[in-house]
Design an enzyme around this catalytic site. Structure first.
Site, short mmCIF file in Angstrom:
data_model
loop_
_atom_site.label_atom_id
_atom_site.label_comp_id
_atom_site.label_asym_id
_atom_site.label_seq_id
_atom_site.Cartn_x
_atom_site.Cartn_y
_atom_site.Cartn_z
N ALA A 20 0.83 -1.34 -0.12
CA ALA A 20 0.02 -0.05 0.03
C ALA A 20 0.88 1.09 -0.02
O ALA A 20 0.44 2.42 -0.26
CB ALA A 20 -1.07 -0.03 1.37
N LYS A 21 2.16 0.99 0.37
CA LYS A 21 3.07 2.35 0.33
C LYS A 21 2.40 3.49 1.31
O LYS A 21 2.52 4.92 0.70
CB LYS A 21 3.79 2.49 -0.78
CG LYS A 21 4.27 1.49 -1.64
CD LYS A 21 4.91 1.74 -2.79
CE LYS A 21 5.86 0.49 -3.17
NZ LYS A 21 4.99 -0.66 -3.87
#
Lengths: 271, 271
Positions: B95-96
């Site tokens: 998802a960073k």
């Protein structure tokens, strides 16, 4: 939307206020919890009560994702409502995304095309090809994190890279990228003294400024050092406005809090 | 899951393969497009065909968000399927994310608690308080971006900060944070020569390694410089496996591609 249109809206409303829709289920007034979609009903009431005082709305995606499918639906309804009822406002998906090229393109599609936000916040750590797919979308803006308003900003952003701080390197480097005219930057109000040097690097960009109010930044200082001849500032307030009251009067209370900021802004526009 | 359990799974399967579920609607075999949820049906078939060869699955959230509500639903179904049918695998929400503290806490809730991923990838730019809420979740892992596999990694990550590169500073600094035992790092395979120095800074952490295959990294080099006495590597392949065929035989083709990598890994585990 163009920055000229944003500037005209600022002149017309005498405001450069962005309202952060960080809508937290735990802080929504009780009487709304019985509705089918409390988050959307809350946002709608806040928007209806403040849209003549604010030029921009910024839902932070985290508050929506925290409720899974239902939250994502509330986000979609909120942006649709803004686009249909108040197409003049500048909408920001505060998503802080960024990934390798083909993946960033997916995020750009989601926020700038499908949901039709005017802009999205993006983290710079992965460099040019992680930002380019956002910049490539015409008539939309990419708001790159430069100097954020939290304590952790000092961990890496203000570290010296060569003879300048990392956040300056981020701004300078990004200005060399294709379609850099579509860039804006996040610069926290808690570090107002930094605005002077930032304006030397990027005199014309709009800066999205969190940290006024709850986080302690001064509106006067931000304007003193950060304002340019097209204003060039969007000052965000979230909690100070949307949770001004947690009773049934939350919407007029939010309006009063927004109006207080708008009136300060109107004065600062004429200094 | 503990890293010891992950290590035991690696030994049992003779594999440290992570399969990236970057499921792109435009590349899903045609016969699946008639089903109600092509993305989930595709993922399910890939998982069923490969779960004895891979120790980890990593959906990248961008590919799901690109389809709005429907995509988010496919993501939830995918993680539920993994958690129910294959609870032994290590799941990664790629998802960073990363935001100020109270906001990162919302993301941590979404991915690590509600969806029950074992881990989530996080961008380090905003520093300690943007990462801490993820680290605070017990028995879960935060996979911090250190040195990514894309070209843009050279824009900021490899820049000198004082007497070391930024990505090293990120690793060293993060090791001083509370619950740093819950940290893993993303280190791209395309820069295998960097692993040696990274292992000097963080000998024990697991490293999530993208960039083998499509992006040109060498599995042998990664293992030579990056493997530790508990393996300490999760090597990701996405496109090379899940799009091995775009025909009706996509699942057995994915299995064959995964098996090829697993067999190379089995050998490298005994060097």
């Amino acid at each position: 939307m163009t920055t000229q249109q944003l500037y005209e809206q600022i002149q017309q409303k005498q405001s450069f206020l962005c309202i952060g829709l960080d809508t937290d289920m735990n802080r929504i007034p009780e009487h709304l919890l019985q509705t089918e979609d409390p988050i959307f009903e809350f946002n709608k009431a806040i928007i209806d009560a403040t849209h003549d005082l604010a030029v921009s709305y910024k839902p932070n995606t985290a508050f929506y994702e925290a409720h899974g499918l239902k939250g994502w639906h509330s986000l979609e309804k909120t942006i649709n409502y803004l686009n249909q009822k108040h197409p003049e406002v500048f909408t920001i998906a505060d998503a802080k995304r960024g990934d390798i090229g083909n993946t960033s393109a997916m995020y750009a599609k989601a926020f700038l095309q499908d949901m039709s936000f005017d802009s999205v916040t993006v983290a710079p750590y992965m460099g040019k090809d992680s930002v380019s797919p956002f910049l490539a979308v015409k008539n939309k803006f990419t708001i790159l994190l430069a100097l954020t308003s939290n304590e952790g900003a000092f961990d890496f952003q203000t570290q010296q890279v060569g003879n300048e701080e990392l956040y300056k390197k981020v701004i300078k480097t990004s200005q060399t990228w294709e379609s850099s005219e579509n860039l804006m930057y996040v610069v926290g109000a808690t570090k107002a003294e930094f605005f002077k040097e930032i304006r030397e690097i990027t005199p014309h960009s709009f800066l999205l400024v969190p940290g006024v109010g709850a986080q302690g930044g001064s509106l006067q200082d931000v304007c003193k050092y950060g304002m340019n001849d097209k204003v060039g500032l969007l000052v965000n307030s979230s909690r100070g406005i949307i949770y001004a009251s947690q009773g049934e009067d939350f919407a007029p209370a939010a309006r009063a809090a927004a109006q207080k900021l708008q009136q300060q802004m109107a004065k600062l526009l004429h200094v």
